[in-house]
Design an enzyme around this catalytic site. Sequence first.
Site, PDB file in Angstrom:
ATOM      1  CE  LYS A  85      40.769  36.770  34.211  1.00 21.45           C
ATOM      2  NZ  LYS A  85      42.059  36.134  34.370  1.00 21.45           N
ATOM      3  NE  ARG A  94      49.313  45.725  45.100  1.00 21.76           N
ATOM      4  CZ  ARG A  94      49.857  46.343  46.137  1.00 21.76           C
ATOM      5  NH1 ARG A  94      49.413  46.118  47.357  1.00 21.76           N
ATOM      6  NH2 ARG A  94      50.846  47.210  45.973  1.00 21.76           N
ATOM      7  CB  CYS A 116      42.531  39.083  38.940  1.00 25.27           C
ATOM      8  SG  CYS A 116      43.277  40.060  37.635  1.00 25.27           S
ATOM      9  N   GLY A 170      36.064  40.525  44.219  1.00 27.03           N
ATOM     10  CA  GLY A 170      35.481  40.565  42.876  1.00 27.03           C
ATOM     11  C   GLY A 170      36.583  40.939  41.910  1.00 27.03           C
ATOM     12  CG  PHE A 215      52.789  38.766  40.412  1.00 26.76           C
ATOM     13  CD1 PHE A 215      52.038  37.668  40.800  1.00 26.76           C
ATOM     14  CD2 PHE A 215      53.969  38.555  39.722  1.00 26.76           C
ATOM     15  CE1 PHE A 215      52.476  36.372  40.517  1.00 26.76           C
ATOM     16  CE2 PHE A 215      54.408  37.271  39.432  1.00 26.76           C
ATOM     17  CZ  PHE A 215      53.667  36.175  39.830  1.00 26.76           C
ATOM     18  CG  LEU A 244      44.357  38.194  57.251  1.00 25.91           C
ATOM     19  CD1 LEU A 244      45.178  38.150  58.535  1.00 25.91           C
ATOM     20  CD2 LEU A 244      43.502  36.940  57.148  1.00 25.91           C
ATOM     21  CE  LYS A 269      48.041  36.868  38.118  1.00 24.79           C
ATOM     22  NZ  LYS A 269      48.116  38.095  38.881  1.00 24.79           N
ATOM     23  NE  ARG A 317      37.587  44.083  33.804  1.00 20.81           N
ATOM     24  CZ  ARG A 317      38.764  43.923  33.206  1.00 20.81           C
ATOM     25  NH1 ARG A 317      38.847  43.230  32.101  1.00 20.81           N
ATOM     26  NH2 ARG A 317      39.853  44.446  33.727  1.00 20.81           N
TER      27      ARG A 317
HETATM   28  N1  NAD Z   1      43.524  43.684  35.674  1.00 21.93           N
HETATM   29  C1  NAD Z   1      44.411  43.207  36.531  1.00 21.93           C
HETATM   30  O1  NAD Z   1      44.537  43.676  37.671  1.00 21.93           O
HETATM   31  C2  NAD Z   1      45.317  42.073  36.131  1.00 21.93           C
HETATM   32  C3  NAD Z   1      46.439  41.798  36.917  1.00 21.93           C
HETATM   33  C4  NAD Z   1      47.270  40.758  36.541  1.00 21.93           C
HETATM   34  C5  NAD Z   1      46.968  39.987  35.419  1.00 21.93           C
HETATM   35  N2  NAD Z   1      45.836  40.265  34.694  1.00 21.93           N
HETATM   36  C6  NAD Z   1      45.574  39.440  33.507  1.00 21.93           C
HETATM   37  O2  NAD Z   1      45.968  40.183  32.361  1.00 21.93           O
HETATM   38  C7  NAD Z   1      45.074  39.918  31.268  1.00 21.93           C
HETATM   39  C8  NAD Z   1      44.459  41.219  30.781  1.00 21.93           C
HETATM   40  O3  NAD Z   1      43.697  41.784  31.852  1.00 21.93           O
HETATM   41  P1  NAD Z   1      43.138  43.271  31.762  1.00 21.93           P
HETATM   42  O4  NAD Z   1      42.507  43.558  33.071  1.00 21.93           O
HETATM   43  O5  NAD Z   1      44.183  44.151  31.221  1.00 21.93           O
HETATM   44  O6  NAD Z   1      41.983  43.059  30.667  1.00 21.93           O
HETATM   45  P2  NAD Z   1      41.250  44.162  29.803  1.00 21.93           P
HETATM   46  O7  NAD Z   1      39.951  43.579  29.417  1.00 21.93           O
HETATM   47  O8  NAD Z   1      41.293  45.467  30.510  1.00 21.93           O
HETATM   48  O9  NAD Z   1      42.171  44.306  28.513  1.00 21.93           O
HETATM   49  C9  NAD Z   1      42.256  43.341  27.511  1.00 21.93           C
HETATM   50  C10 NAD Z   1      42.434  44.083  26.197  1.00 21.93           C
HETATM   51  O10 NAD Z   1      42.727  43.113  25.198  1.00 21.93           O
HETATM   52  C11 NAD Z   1      42.063  43.491  24.020  1.00 21.93           C
HETATM   53  N3  NAD Z   1      41.960  42.316  23.152  1.00 21.93           N
HETATM   54  C12 NAD Z   1      41.144  41.262  23.281  1.00 21.93           C
HETATM   55  N4  NAD Z   1      41.359  40.394  22.288  1.00 21.93           N
HETATM   56  C13 NAD Z   1      42.353  40.907  21.532  1.00 21.93           C
HETATM   57  C14 NAD Z   1      43.024  40.474  20.364  1.00 21.93           C
HETATM   58  N5  NAD Z   1      42.745  39.308  19.798  1.00 21.93           N
HETATM   59  N6  NAD Z   1      43.997  41.253  19.838  1.00 21.93           N
HETATM   60  C15 NAD Z   1      44.290  42.459  20.411  1.00 21.93           C
HETATM   61  N7  NAD Z   1      43.684  42.915  21.517  1.00 21.93           N
HETATM   62  C16 NAD Z   1      42.732  42.145  22.071  1.00 21.93           C
HETATM   63  C17 NAD Z   1      40.731  44.043  24.496  1.00 21.93           C
HETATM   64  O11 NAD Z   1      40.101  44.863  23.507  1.00 21.93           O
HETATM   65  C18 NAD Z   1      41.169  44.821  25.746  1.00 21.93           C
HETATM   66  O12 NAD Z   1      41.463  46.167  25.458  1.00 21.93           O
HETATM   67  C19 NAD Z   1      44.067  38.908  31.802  1.00 21.93           C
HETATM   68  O13 NAD Z   1      44.516  37.616  31.496  1.00 21.93           O
HETATM   69  C20 NAD Z   1      44.108  39.136  33.306  1.00 21.93           C
HETATM   70  O14 NAD Z   1      43.725  38.007  34.023  1.00 21.93           O
HETATM   71  C21 NAD Z   1      45.024  41.299  35.011  1.00 21.93           C
END
Ligand code: NAD
Length: 462
Positions: free
Chosen positions: A282, A155, A279, A276, A153, A269, A223, A346
């Site tokens: 999508k 941010r 998270c 955007g 969770f 709010l 989530k 993104r």
């Molecule tokens: N960014 C956020 O604020 C946030 C918050 C909560 C949850 N999430 C969730 O967490 C997940 C990751 O988000 P993120 O923002 O860290 O993404 P990100 O794109 O920053 O990181 C993902 C990483 O995974 C790597 N990767 C992809 N395929 C792989 C594989 N097969 N083996 C090893 N590494 C691999 C990529 O190279 C990348 O470095 C997503 O599902 C997202 O929805 C993100």
Amino acid sequence: MNLAVIGCGYVGLVTGACLAEAGHDVICTDVDTERIARLQSGIVPIYELHLDKILESARKSGKISYTANAGDAIRASDAIFICVGTPPKENGDADLSAIDHVARQIALEARSSKLVIEKSTVPARTGLELRHALSAYSRNSGLTFRVVSNPEFLREGTAVEDFFHPDRIVVGVEDESSADQMREIYRPILERNFRRPVHQDTCPVTSKALLLVTTINSAELIKHASNSFLALKISYANVIADLCEKIGADVEEVTHAMGLDPRIGGQFLRAGLGFGGFCFPKDLQAFVHLAGTVGVDFDILKAAERVNKQRIDHFLAKVHQALWVVKGKRVAILGLAFKASTDDVRFSPALEVARRMLAEGADVHATDPEAIARAKAIMPEVTYHHDPYQAVRDAEAVLICTEWEEFRQLDWERVGQLMARRLVIDGRNLCSPALMRELDFEYFSFGREAVRGGRVGVGVGQ
Ligand SMILES: NC(=O)c1ccc[n+]([C@@H]2O[C@H](COP(=O)([O-])OP(=O)(O)OC[C@H]3O[C@@H](n4cnc5c(N)ncnc54)[C@H](O)[C@@H]3O)[C@@H](O)[C@H]2O)c1
């Protein structure tokens, strides 16, 4: 405990760094070998407040290491956090190919039983599919793979603080021993017994985190349901802003008073350009899609998504009304990241504004405290400036697209002197209309009074 983190993005690095600071031995891996090489040489590939500090602290204490060889990370660990991306597919569903790829690697490379923790955001029922895939891909029937859903969770912008001081830690499990192992992993966080280079002395006074044990399906649903609700709140505030413009009320006054009701709460709010990032857009789509596959029509979320998409149109309508002809005019965009305190672009509304301005033939100049490199890689046609005062020089309009505090703190009189025309269209309601009037700007924002040449006007878009 020996932990592996697969996927070194925003979530993976924060998870790895914080759990290392909590005393575990963490080994991180990623398919991006360049990223691993940078991490090995002490370079943090993303901007996130405090992350560099705690990664350095964990590196010095030998608690964190990096490898491009996923097999090594898998074999060295008792529990594996999957933190790979789950981007949207064309139909809104989540693309789970990276999760599937990791499941195959774990099943083939493991030499002992593992706890496999799904931290990536995934639709409900993914954990059950993951468990099935792990046993289907495994060549060793003596190994067991227990799956846990542990949604994240945090941010971006406050990710480290959020990880160390969560409101709740949700663990979706199938058996009590998985719940015990998760409790052990998070014990230092639950008991606040971690080294904390983030704070000077002690942690801020907040209530202690709860660890909630649920089923895997419930954890996954929590989530998506949480993010979708927050997105809904933002769209709600945006519709209120539109209404305020039409009937002559002030959205800040309205949402402030609404937020004082504890049943509503003031966060999320804020009216503006909408949400955007990697998270909300999508996750909302994936949740609507999931509901559709089981025959539940999530109309209310579809409306939130539609409202959000219209924010850019509303903003550009204000730009057009104020600037009249856009072609050939120099405009300055303040902010490229999808929100303040991150370099993440993104699904950033700011980039969509830049793209549409370029398409109309504007001469687009932009600035951002952290996100220029990432924006430049996607949109090289924009002229980037690290100094915001250079970005606004000779501009006929300033468009505020990200709510960085640095922009609020600008010397706006100096900005006015540098611009070709004192016109600001504020997509984040960052500036005060009173100040803008005082400085003789034309100023337009969302759901608040419009200021025309130092006078209160009727409002653009009305
Ligand atoms: N960014 C956020 O604020 C946030 C918050 C909560 C949850 N999430 C969730 O967490 C997940 C990751 O988000 P993120 O923002 O860290 O993404 P990100 O794109 O920053 O990181 C993902 C990483 O995974 C790597 N990767 C992809 N395929 C792989 C594989 N097969 N083996 C090893 N590494 C691999 C990529 O190279 C990348 O470095 C997503 O599902 C997202 O929805 C993100």
